[in-house]
Design a protein around this motif. Structure first.
Motif, mmCIF file in Angstrom:
data_model
loop_
_atom_site.group_PDB
_atom_site.id
_atom_site.type_symbol
_atom_site.label_atom_id
_atom_site.label_comp_id
_atom_site.label_asym_id
_atom_site.label_seq_id
_atom_site.Cartn_x
_atom_site.Cartn_y
_atom_site.Cartn_z
ATOM 1 N N PRO A 542 0.820 -1.219 0.000
ATOM 2 C CA PRO A 542 0.000 0.000 0.000
ATOM 3 C C PRO A 542 0.851 1.265 0.000
ATOM 4 C CG PRO A 542 -0.032 -1.022 2.167
ATOM 5 C CD PRO A 542 0.632 -1.997 1.229
ATOM 6 N N GLY A 543 2.129 1.144 0.383
ATOM 7 C CA GLY A 543 3.047 2.274 0.299
ATOM 8 C C GLY A 543 3.550 2.527 -1.109
ATOM 9 N N ARG A 544 3.000 1.772 -2.075
ATOM 10 C CA ARG A 544 3.327 1.920 -3.498
ATOM 11 C C ARG A 544 4.818 1.731 -3.749
ATOM 12 N NH1 ARG A 544 0.910 6.393 -6.876
ATOM 13 N NH2 ARG A 544 0.862 4.632 -8.335
ATOM 14 N N GLY A 545 5.354 0.683 -3.124
ATOM 15 C CA GLY A 545 6.746 0.303 -3.353
ATOM 16 C C GLY A 545 7.729 0.946 -2.423
ATOM 17 N N LEU A 546 7.264 1.871 -1.558
ATOM 18 C CA LEU A 546 8.146 2.549 -0.607
ATOM 19 C C LEU A 546 8.196 1.733 0.676
ATOM 20 C CD1 LEU A 546 9.792 5.247 -0.206
ATOM 21 C CD2 LEU A 546 7.776 6.074 1.043
ATOM 22 N N VAL A 605 -15.207 -2.755 5.651
ATOM 23 C CA VAL A 605 -16.006 -1.869 4.798
ATOM 24 C C VAL A 605 -15.097 -1.136 3.829
ATOM 25 C CG1 VAL A 605 -17.522 0.152 4.787
ATOM 26 C CG2 VAL A 605 -17.808 -1.624 6.535
ATOM 27 N N GLN A 606 -13.965 -0.680 4.329
ATOM 28 C CA GLN A 606 -12.997 -0.025 3.460
ATOM 29 C C GLN A 606 -12.361 -1.046 2.525
ATOM 30 O OE1 GLN A 606 -10.163 2.041 5.958
ATOM 31 N NE2 GLN A 606 -11.370 3.916 5.871
ATOM 32 N N PRO A 607 -11.918 -0.620 1.346
ATOM 33 C CA PRO A 607 -11.203 -1.545 0.455
ATOM 34 C C PRO A 607 -9.996 -2.130 1.172
ATOM 35 C CG PRO A 607 -11.744 0.482 -0.701
ATOM 36 C CD PRO A 607 -12.073 0.718 0.742
ATOM 37 N N VAL A 624 -2.088 -11.638 6.930
ATOM 38 C CA VAL A 624 -1.574 -10.281 6.811
ATOM 39 C C VAL A 624 -2.534 -9.520 5.913
ATOM 40 C CG1 VAL A 624 0.390 -8.814 6.285
ATOM 41 C CG2 VAL A 624 0.770 -11.184 6.981
ATOM 42 N N GLY A 625 -3.241 -8.567 6.495
ATOM 43 C CA GLY A 625 -4.230 -7.797 5.747
ATOM 44 C C GLY A 625 -3.967 -6.315 5.869
ATOM 45 N N TYR A 626 -4.513 -5.558 4.929
ATOM 46 C CA TYR A 626 -4.245 -4.127 4.964
ATOM 47 C C TYR A 626 -5.261 -3.335 4.169
ATOM 48 C CZ TYR A 626 -1.890 -5.210 0.472
ATOM 49 O OH TYR A 626 -1.581 -5.656 -0.796
ATOM 50 N N LEU A 682 -9.795 5.579 10.198
ATOM 51 C CA LEU A 682 -8.894 5.649 9.056
ATOM 52 C C LEU A 682 -9.515 6.470 7.930
ATOM 53 C CD1 LEU A 682 -7.749 1.902 8.856
ATOM 54 C CD2 LEU A 682 -6.509 3.813 9.895
ATOM 55 N N PRO A 683 -8.705 7.190 7.171
ATOM 56 C CA PRO A 683 -9.238 7.894 5.994
ATOM 57 C C PRO A 683 -9.850 6.902 5.011
ATOM 58 C CG PRO A 683 -6.990 8.600 6.509
ATOM 59 C CD PRO A 683 -7.251 7.396 7.353
ATOM 60 N N ASP A 684 -10.882 7.331 4.323
ATOM 61 C CA ASP A 684 -11.559 6.460 3.360
ATOM 62 C C ASP A 684 -10.824 6.498 2.016
ATOM 63 O OD1 ASP A 684 -13.636 5.546 5.027
ATOM 64 O OD2 ASP A 684 -14.684 7.455 4.793
ATOM 65 N N ASP A 685 -9.655 5.896 1.990
ATOM 66 C CA ASP A 685 -8.838 5.868 0.784
ATOM 67 C C ASP A 685 -8.883 4.486 0.144
ATOM 68 O OD1 ASP A 685 -8.095 8.484 1.267
ATOM 69 O OD2 ASP A 685 -6.276 7.923 2.352
ATOM 70 N N ASP A 686 -8.694 4.478 -1.167
ATOM 71 C CA ASP A 686 -8.622 3.229 -1.915
ATOM 72 C C ASP A 686 -7.204 3.070 -2.453
ATOM 73 O OD1 ASP A 686 -9.265 0.883 -3.170
ATOM 74 O OD2 ASP A 686 -10.881 1.711 -4.408
ATOM 75 N N PHE A 687 -6.879 1.868 -2.901
ATOM 76 C CA PHE A 687 -5.577 1.630 -3.503
ATOM 77 C C PHE A 687 -5.492 2.307 -4.858
ATOM 78 C CE2 PHE A 687 -6.607 -2.220 -0.986
ATOM 79 C CZ PHE A 687 -5.638 -2.072 0.000
ATOM 80 N N ALA A 688 -4.292 2.735 -5.225
ATOM 81 C CA ALA A 688 -4.081 3.322 -6.547
ATOM 82 C C ALA A 688 -4.226 2.232 -7.603
ATOM 83 C CB ALA A 688 -2.695 3.955 -6.620
#
Length: 789
Positions: A542-546, A605-607, A624-626, A682-688
């Protein structure tokens, strides 16, 4: 005769008084000779020699900072633990109530503000009284002298120095007096009284007036009233023997002595003293809570302490760093979120009980920063094994002061998946994955490009079998699929990637038992890991490779709130963002309909996305979930109370005998119960979404092009990563030339780069064929899946 002698002191007592006066005169002569008039001899050769010795003493005593307790704070500023050798919080004199200052001066040194370092009147009175009584009845030392003694005792580093600071000799008294005179010359009376109030021991493990006020009365030094102040002022004479938590009657009697003395000196009225003497002590105890055992997050606290003890900037040795933590009065600001910690602990406690032959652990970490938000385990901190207590921190690796860990099972498949995508292996690559397959070691290339070996071994599937691609093979956790996929990636890249992502693999060829870790079965999770390692590693996705190193501390402040050190996040791009996005796209399938996580009811509920892990021996199960903002690694492992791994099958887990176990069905609910509470914060964000032009074989949803021109539809589909072809016209009520349908249809999924055929309208509405006599039913339009949607 008897009437004449009545009331006279016995001749022996008179002799004692006379002898005492001579002795006091001698001492005062030494004082004058050695301190006030250097090299002046007043009482003979012995006195001159003592005076010479006095002159050799340093004229000043270095006053090192007083040891103070360290506070460990959560991210919201709440205290989660205190650490100390001496439970002390320094306060300036202005933050000590006036009545407290009056009480301590009244009982300990009522002429403190009138005399110098030595109260000659008080010293002579105490000396004569004590000599006559044959013991210590009165104290003659001034507050300044007492402060000197406490300073010497507090700064003593060796047993010899401590004995010297406490020995009952004239030499020690003279040494203290020499230092006291220097203090009186260099500092104000208020400075001396402030240091005395901060250095004094008040019994029951508390040092200084602020800690005493908090401990005995749950208040601050500035708010102490007369009733409370008189109790504390009485304790300094004998803090152990008058401890009100052990000897309340003695403490009460001493309190009344203080009140009487204050009334005698007209500091308070007799009436007020008598009124207060009718009341009890009025204790309102706040317990001393020293160390991580008393923390609201004990194993997170333990992780923080070990983290700081490994920081060379806090001291040359681990012992020096520990001493700083226990006496430096630091404020350690951490990354812990108390809300997350509470949710994690409650979930772990429900799923694994302390006395069971298994341990449950859950680590929560924020992607993009490495901030550790919570650490919880089923076994509480302590030394009583019968109650399931332990000092082993199972949530963090041994390098961080924790445990060796347990095999992670199929959670390691994510490293092979990421390596495959990075190498350009298409997500729609199909591999036949039979239920049981024999693999050859020579088919696995090591880092030098040579075959791993020349043996063979069998691997079974425990889920499904058949033709699988990277989506279905991962979602269904197919062993033989990943063993074959690892043949394509080689052993080197997945292994090195795991290390870069935070997994503590000890060496390329030798694990903790001397067993190799870079092996063909690496993808099946044969290495021992801990929840924090897995949370840190998976946070890269989820850190987009970071990848960011786990960080429990953000900064340390000193007693004056100055920053001692800031702990910046330590991050490095270890995967292209497109690859990480693609891994998220694959792993979210585990939480969507048909995935193991969804089937187990642990999806949020969140992605969210995740990966299950179960070892063949069933000694441990993992999930391991995220979400886009928080990663959680949940582990349940069989272990006796010495931490030796064992199977969890047939064991009581959460109060029920476990006859089968899986990552999604056993460890997953522990993750899900915590995350379902936490996601509200948590903010309601989705994966890129992964870019189709960078990821081959990406499974994508076909966008709707209904009603668009052919040119516009072509642009939209190509922008989404598809090839486009134009089919023949079909019947539609749309104007001729506008797109009336596609194959595959809009809303369906296919791989990036696949061809989507669009069908323009011929401008004529669809007309169903006429029914033939004798039935036959309605036919299709013959346009291969086109038509209006």
């Amino acid at each position: 005769m008897s009437d004449v002698n009545e009331g006279r002191p016995p001749s022996r007592r008179v002799a004692i008084h006379l002898a005492s006066m001579v002795a006091v005169s001698a001492i005062l002569g030494v004082v004058v000779a050695g301190l006030a008039i250097p090299f002046a001899g007043v009482l003979g050769i012995g006195t001159r020699n003592m005076a010479d010795s006095m002159n050799k003493l340093p004229e000043e005593l270095e006053t090192k900072p007083l040891a103070q307790r360290t506070r460990i704070l959560a991210a919201d500023g709440s205290t989660i633990a205190t650490l100390y050798d001496e439970n002390r919080v320094n306060v300036p004199l202005r933050q000590v109530s006036k009545v407290m200052r009056q009480a301590i001066v009244s009982i300990e040194d009522y002429r403190f503000y009138q005399h110098g370092a030595l109260d000659v009147k008080g010293t002579m009175r105490a000396f004569i009284t004590n000599r006559a009584a044959g013991g210590v009845v009165q104290g003659g030392s001034s507050i300044t002298q007492q402060m000197v003694k406490l300073t010497l005792l507090g700064q003593a580093k060796t047993e010899e120095e401590r004995k010297a600071a406490m020995e009952d000799t004239v030499a020690r008294k003279l040494r203290e007096l020499r230092y006291a005179i220097a203090f009186e010359q260099e500092h104000s009376k208020d400075w001396i009284l402030e240091r005395y109030l901060n250095i004094a021991y008040f019994g029951d493990g508390v040092y200084g007036i602020q800690a005493a006020a908090r401990h005995y009365f749950s208040t601050d030094a500035r708010d102490l009233n007369l009733r409370q102040a008189s109790v504390l002022a009485g304790l300094v004479k004998n803090p152990v023997g008058l401890d009100p938590t052990v000897y309340p009657d003695k403490a009460l009697a001493r309190r009344n002595v203080v009140l009487d003395r204050m009334a005698q000196l007209n500091v308070i009225t007799d009436a007020k003293a008598e009124k207060l003497k009718q009341k009890d002590i009025g204790l309102k105890i706040t317990p001393n809570r020293n160390g991580c055992m008393f923390s609201t997050a004990p194993f997170f606290c333990d992780y923080v302490v070990n983290y700081l003890k490994q920081d060379p900037s806090l001291g040359k040795t681990s012992a020096a760093r520990e001493d700083l933590l226990l006496s430096g009065g630091l404020t350690v600001q951490t990354t812990l979120d108390p809300r997350f910690q509470k949710a994690a602990e409650e979930s772990v406690k429900r799923h694994v009980f302390p006395k069971e032959q298994a341990v449950g652990g859950l680590a929560l970490l924020q992607p993009g920063t490495g901030d550790v938000r919570a650490l919880a385990q089923s076994r509480p901190m302590g030394r009583d094994k019968k109650d399931g207590e332990t000092f082993i921190n199972y949530t963090v690796p041994k390098e961080a002061g924790g445990a060796r860990g347990f095999q992670a099972g199929s959670t390691f498949k994510a490293f092979v998946l990421a390596a495959a995508i990075k190498q350009g292996i298409a997500l729609n690559t199909t591999i036949n994955a039979p239920k049981l397959k024999t693999f050859q070691e020579r088919d696995y290339k090591d880092c030098d490009g040579q075959p791993y070996g020349y043996g063979s071994f069998e691997i079974p599937n425990s889920t499904t079998s058949g033709n699988k691609n990277l989506y279905t093979g991962t979602r269904e956790s197919v062993n033989t699929f990943f063993m074959a996929l690892e043949q394509m990636t080689g052993l080197c890249e997945p292994f090195n990637l795991a290390r870069k992502m935070g997994i503590h693999l000890t060496s390329p060829t030798g694990g903790p038992d001397g067993l190799p870790e870079r092996v063909p079965t690496f993808t099946l999770g044969v290495s021992d890991v801990t929840p924090l390692e897995m949370a840190e590693a998976y946070a890269t996705f989820p850190g987009r490779g970071l990848h960011c190193d786990s960080r429990p501390v953000t900064q340390i402040l000193d007693t004056r709130k100055n920053v001692v050190k800031k702990y910046a996040k330590q991050c490095q791009q270890v995967l292209p963002s497109a690859v990480a996005d693609a891994v998220n796209d694959v792993l979210r399938g585990v939480m969507e309909p048909g995935g193991f996580g969804n089937n187990a009811g642990i999806n949020t509920v969140q992605p969210s996305a995740g990966k299950t892990g179960t070892t063949n021996s069933q000694k441990s199960v993992w999930f391991v979930g995220y979400t886009a903002n928080l990663v959680g690694a949940s582990m349940i492992a069989g272990a006796n109370f010495d931490g030796i791994p064992d199977t969890i099958i047939g064991k009581s887990i959460g109060g029920q005998i476990l006859y089968e176990a899986s990552g999604s069905g056993t460890a997953g609910p522990m993750w899900g119960d915590a995350m379902k509470v936490i996601e509200q914060w948590l903010p309601d964000d989705d994966f890129a979404p992964p870019p189709a032009d960078e990821i081959s074989g990406l499974l994508m949803t076909i966008p709707s092009t209904y009603g668009m021109s052919v040119e516009k539809a072509t642009s939209v589909l190509e922008g989404a990563g598809f090839q486009v072809s134009v089919g023949g016209q079909i019947d539609s009520e749309l104007a001729q030339g506008l797109v009336a349908g596609s194959f595959p249809r809009a809303g369906e999924s296919t791989s990036s780069g696949d061809t989507v055929t669009i069908y323009p309208s011929d401008g004529s509405p669809y007309k169903p064929p006429k029914k033939k006599r004798g039935g036959g039913g309605r036919g299709g339009n013959g346009n291969g899946g086109g038509g209006r949607r």
